[in-house]
Design a protein around this motif. Structure first.
Motif, PDB file in Angstrom:
ATOM      1  N   PHE A   1     -25.408   2.534  11.423  1.00 10.15           N
ATOM      2  CA  PHE A   1     -24.951   1.717  12.434  1.00 10.15           C
ATOM      3  C   PHE A   1     -22.918   2.644  12.826  1.00 10.15           C
ATOM      4  O   PHE A   1     -23.561   3.662  11.719  1.00 10.15           O
ATOM      5  N   GLY A   2     -21.942   2.314  13.164  1.00  8.60           N
ATOM      6  CA  GLY A   2     -20.785   3.108  13.192  1.00  8.60           C
ATOM      7  C   GLY A   2     -19.708   2.088  12.235  1.00  8.60           C
ATOM      8  O   GLY A   2     -19.520   1.031  12.524  1.00  8.60           O
ATOM      9  N   TYR A   3     -18.148   2.906  12.094  1.00 11.24           N
ATOM     10  CA  TYR A   3     -17.298   2.298  11.142  1.00 11.24           C
ATOM     11  C   TYR A   3     -16.765   2.071  11.860  1.00 11.24           C
ATOM     12  O   TYR A   3     -16.081   1.028  11.698  1.00 11.24           O
ATOM     13  N   ARG A   4     -16.686   2.619  13.456  1.00 14.03           N
ATOM     14  CA  ARG A   4     -15.859   1.704  14.517  1.00 14.03           C
ATOM     15  C   ARG A   4     -16.499   0.797  15.458  1.00 14.03           C
ATOM     16  O   ARG A   4     -17.809   1.720  16.144  1.00 14.03           O
TER      17      ARG A   4
ATOM     18  N   PRO B   1       0.636  -1.222   0.151  1.00 19.22           N
ATOM     19  CA  PRO B   1       0.037   0.404   0.195  1.00 19.22           C
ATOM     20  C   PRO B   1       0.656   1.522   0.155  1.00 19.22           C
ATOM     21  O   PRO B   1       2.421   0.906   0.492  1.00 19.22           O
ATOM     22  N   ALA B   2       0.039   2.819  -0.467  1.00 16.14           N
ATOM     23  CA  ALA B   2       1.243   4.019  -0.731  1.00 16.14           C
ATOM     24  C   ALA B   2       1.195   4.347   0.419  1.00 16.14           C
ATOM     25  O   ALA B   2      -0.230   4.332   1.465  1.00 16.14           O
ATOM     26  N   PRO B   3       1.442   4.991   1.100  1.00 15.63           N
ATOM     27  CA  PRO B   3       1.384   5.990   2.529  1.00 15.63           C
ATOM     28  C   PRO B   3       0.361   6.749   2.598  1.00 15.63           C
ATOM     29  O   PRO B   3       0.135   6.961   3.602  1.00 15.63           O
ATOM     30  N   GLU B   4      -0.223   7.001   1.238  1.00 15.90           N
ATOM     31  CA  GLU B   4      -1.565   7.833   1.682  1.00 15.90           C
ATOM     32  C   GLU B   4      -2.565   6.964   2.284  1.00 15.90           C
ATOM     33  O   GLU B   4      -3.693   7.488   1.880  1.00 15.90           O
ATOM     34  N   ALA B   5      -2.340   5.812   1.655  1.00 16.26           N
ATOM     35  CA  ALA B   5      -3.418   4.506   1.789  1.00 16.26           C
ATOM     36  C   ALA B   5      -4.140   4.139   3.462  1.00 16.26           C
ATOM     37  O   ALA B   5      -3.264   3.390   4.377  1.00 16.26           O
ATOM     38  N   LYS B   6      -5.088   5.444   4.068  1.00 16.92           N
ATOM     39  CA  LYS B   6      -5.395   4.919   5.229  1.00 16.92           C
ATOM     40  C   LYS B   6      -6.856   3.811   5.705  1.00 16.92           C
ATOM     41  O   LYS B   6      -7.088   3.550   6.790  1.00 16.92           O
ATOM     42  N   TRP B   7      -7.270   3.730   4.699  1.00 17.61           N
ATOM     43  CA  TRP B   7      -8.577   2.462   4.858  1.00 17.61           C
ATOM     44  C   TRP B   7      -8.370   1.911   3.734  1.00 17.61           C
ATOM     45  O   TRP B   7      -8.263   2.008   2.006  1.00 17.61           O
ATOM     46  N   VAL B   8      -8.855   0.482   4.195  1.00 12.71           N
ATOM     47  CA  VAL B   8      -9.642  -0.086   3.227  1.00 12.71           C
ATOM     48  C   VAL B   8     -11.337  -1.080   2.605  1.00 12.71           C
ATOM     49  O   VAL B   8     -11.108  -1.631   3.596  1.00 12.71           O
TER      50      VAL B   8
ATOM     51  N   TYR C   1     -20.762  -3.408   1.275  1.00 14.50           N
ATOM     52  CA  TYR C   1     -19.215  -3.031   1.852  1.00 14.50           C
ATOM     53  C   TYR C   1     -18.679  -2.819   3.142  1.00 14.50           C
ATOM     54  O   TYR C   1     -19.798  -2.332   4.094  1.00 14.50           O
ATOM     55  N   ASP C   2     -17.156  -2.661   3.118  1.00 15.05           N
ATOM     56  CA  ASP C   2     -17.159  -1.697   4.599  1.00 15.05           C
ATOM     57  C   ASP C   2     -15.656  -1.431   4.286  1.00 15.05           C
ATOM     58  O   ASP C   2     -14.754  -2.134   3.887  1.00 15.05           O
ATOM     59  N   ALA C   3     -15.776  -0.194   5.399  1.00 12.72           N
ATOM     60  CA  ALA C   3     -14.169   0.402   5.718  1.00 12.72           C
ATOM     61  C   ALA C   3     -13.439  -0.483   6.808  1.00 12.72           C
ATOM     62  O   ALA C   3     -14.724  -0.477   7.930  1.00 12.72           O
ATOM     63  N   GLN C   4     -11.682  -0.631   6.974  1.00 13.30           N
ATOM     64  CA  GLN C   4     -11.433  -1.520   7.653  1.00 13.30           C
ATOM     65  C   GLN C   4     -10.642  -0.454   8.208  1.00 13.30           C
ATOM     66  O   GLN C   4     -10.325   0.369   6.516  1.00 13.30           O
ATOM     67  N   ALA C   5      -9.592   0.304   8.954  1.00 19.66           N
ATOM     68  CA  ALA C   5      -8.340   1.481   9.163  1.00 19.66           C
ATOM     69  C   ALA C   5      -7.674  -0.155   8.976  1.00 19.66           C
ATOM     70  O   ALA C   5      -7.486  -0.935   9.555  1.00 19.66           O
ATOM     71  N   ILE C   6      -6.647   0.819   7.844  1.00 24.68           N
ATOM     72  CA  ILE C   6      -5.581  -0.264   7.784  1.00 24.68           C
ATOM     73  C   ILE C   6      -4.380  -0.114   8.707  1.00 24.68           C
ATOM     74  O   ILE C   6      -3.637  -1.553   8.384  1.00 24.68           O
ATOM     75  N   GLU C   7      -4.529   0.430   9.996  1.00 30.74           N
ATOM     76  CA  GLU C   7      -3.654  -0.203  10.584  1.00 30.74           C
ATOM     77  C   GLU C   7      -4.322  -1.448  11.228  1.00 30.74           C
ATOM     78  O   GLU C   7      -3.269  -2.388  11.488  1.00 30.74           O
TER      79      GLU C   7
END
Length: 574
Positions: free
Chosen positions: A568-571, A472-479, A494-500
């Motif tokens: 719902f919430g993404y966290r 992943p590029a440094p600017e990629a923060k979400w998957v 679909y769903d977004a997950q923190a790259i961390e």
């Protein structure tokens, strides 16, 4: 490479809860609450009303008879039911305690109502982490049908809008914002209460300081039951039975509510396995419910005694901070009840009209804690094959597109997982190519937002391995994970997950479950596992993974299908 999965998304954001919301899920009502008696029999808790009345009448008769016995009369003279305060104990009830009392009442009204809605989303309670149908000890729904297509969402119930908050079926997303958000305010109010309690010496009025409180509590109980009640002097100190009840509520039940609530967090339970082995999610959930029962019982008894043991004086104590029989306390109480009733009546209609406000305020209150919990990584090896659940609830709208059915008919031989976006090396991986990557296995517990849980063995490839492949590029923060399945209102899920979190040890793409290829109803051919999150975020039937800088331009822009459509919430680490 851009498979253009975004074009298959439904970019709408629901701003109200109407008839067609969440796919127009029809109302469904359950059965009267029941508890298991033995292996196969159930006791209808509505029978507690006539049984309780009969026992009360019997108790009154027995208590009156006991008071005629010389031995009991001597006991009542020796132990009149009061309690002794130490020297220096404060007298009277300060104004701050009256405000605390009102705020506690006001906040608990929302906590209890939203909690009942959360329970109705999976209306069964268990003592083991497996949530196997038929093993529950409490239910307010019919037995689970013998139908492999029956889902946990299909098991959810509707509540009257004046009872649940809100009452609509499967409105758990909104109920959780109410519950967790107001819980935060309740805990802050409670913390302030403890500080003031111990700094002003008022704790001495709530803590038993000698063993004489036990026989005095028995004496007070006999006096109450015989309807010849003990002398009330709550302005100075409580009788021993009141003292024990207040102590249990303030110093046992309230902390138990917090501890059992945290026991249902996937992030904490997965990280602190030694604690969760004893306080599993289902034990925590059952105890949380029993704490609710204690609060409800306390409220009923407390209000009854306030009204029947000198209402004006009691209301003056709590609402006017004076030991008189004037009407001042009553009118303050009446005004406070108007506030509570208006808020009670308005809460559900407001939620239906302004669900995004509820979502934003709830997230502002509980979001910082959820972010904190998300940073708790977990280690593998906590469960063994002996811990695997005999039953694992299915959930979600299964894919039925021609594309998916064609792949399924061919045994997913033509399946390609597209991984692209802000990466140095976008790829398309077939199942054989995924299996050739470094294998990762874990036995972990699944936490559904609805309340059920289950342990399964997952086999596949870690997301860290995928990160190493695509870079992943440094600017990629979400998957972003895209599914073959549609959501409740159409448009692919679909769903977004923190790259961390993609680098956590227990985050993986699973294509095996319990030693077999992933079953259809659990996400074949590939699904996500991220053990710091609740189940709805673990996308099933995955067809694509996109790395992005922000999710605001994906779908409805809120970080996931259920966030866009069902609030719902993404966290969701709690």
């Amino acid at each position: 490479m851009d498979p253009a999965f975004r074009r298959e998304l439904d970019a709408r954001r629901h701003s109200t809860v109407g008839a067609g919301w969440a796919g127009g899920l029809p109302a469904q009502y359950g059965v009267a609450p029941r508890v298991r008696v033995g292996r196969g029999k159930w006791f209808n808790l509505l029978w507690l009303v006539p049984i309780g009345f009969a026992l009360l009448v019997l108790g009154i008769a027995v208590a009156k008879g006991l008071r005629e016995l010389p031995l009991v009369q001597d006991f009542l003279r020796s132990y009149p039911g009061g309690s002794q305060l130490p020297a220096g104990a404060p007298a009277g009830i300060p104004a701050w305690l009256g405000w605390q009392h009102f705020l506690n009442l006001f906040l608990m009204a929302f906590i209890i109502r939203s909690g009942i809605t959360i329970l109705a989303d999976h209306p069964r309670l268990y003592w083991t982490r497996h949530s196997t149908p038929g093993s529950e000890w409490y239910r307010m729904q019919k037995p689970v049908p013998d139908d492999p297509s029956y889902t946990a969402k299909a098991d959810s119930l509707t509540l009257p809008n004046g009872v649940g908050l809100p009452g609509r079926r499967h409105s758990i997303g909104l109920a959780r914002w109410w519950h967790l958000g107001v819980d935060t305010l309740w805990l802050l109010n409670g913390l302030l209460f403890y500080v003031l309690l111990f700094s002003t010496g008022q704790w001495m009025r709530l803590v038993p300081l000698d063993w004489d409180v036990v026989p005095n509590a028995v004496s007070a109980a006999i006096q109450y039951l015989s309807l010849d009640w003990p002398t009330e002097n709550g302005w100075s100190n409580y009788n021993s039975l009141q003292l024990i009840a207040y102590f249990a509520t303030v110093f046992l039940a309230a902390p138990a509510a917090l501890v059992t609530g945290l026991g249902m967090s996937p992030a904490l339970s997965t990280r602190f396995h030694r604690i969760s082995k004893v306080l599993s999610i289902q034990v925590a959930r059952s105890l949380h419910f029993l704490v609710l029962c204690w609060f409800l019982l306390f409220i009923v008894v407390h209000v009854t005694l306030v009204a029947t043991t000198g209402a004006l004086r009691n209301l003056n104590h709590m609402y006017a901070s004076q030991d008189t029989e004037s009407w001042t306390g009553f009118w303050i109480f009446a005004a406070s009840m108007v506030v509570v009733i208006v808020a009670w009546v308005a809460a559900t209609p407001f939620t239906y009209r302004h669900p995004r406000v509820v979502q934003r305020v709830g997230f502002a209150l509980i979001g910082p804690v959820q972010r904190l919990f998300e940073h708790i990584d977990s280690a593998p090896g906590r469960y063994t094959e002996k811990d695997v659940s005999p039953y694992f609830w299915a959930n979600g709208r299964v894919p039925d597109s021609d594309e998916y059915l064609s792949l399924q008919a061919g045994g997913f031989a033509d399946y390609k997982l597209s991984v692209y976006g802000l990466v140095e090396n976008p790829v398309q991986l077939s199942l054989p190519e995924l299996r050739q990557l470094a294998r990762h296995e874990q036995i972990t517990q699944h936490f559904c937002i609805q309340g059920w849980s289950g342990v399964a063995q997952w086999g596949g490839v870690s997301m860290q391995t995928i990160l190493d492949v695509v870079k992943p590029a440094p600017e990629a923060k979400w998957v972003i994970f895209y599914s073959f399945a549609l959501g409740s209102d159409d448009g692919i899920y679909y769903d977004a997950q923190a790259i961390e979190q993609m680098g956590y040890e227990l985050t993986m793409l699973a294509f095996d479950m319990n030693g077999e290829p992933l079953p259809f109803n659990h996400g074949a051919p590939v699904r996500l596992r991220n053990e710091t999150q609740l189940g709805f975020k673990m996308v099933k039937w995955i067809k694509g993974i996109e790395f992005v800088a922000d999710f605001k331009d994906v779908g409805g822009g809120l970080g996931g299908y259920n966030n866009d459509h069902e609030f719902f919430g993404y966290r969701q680490s709690i």
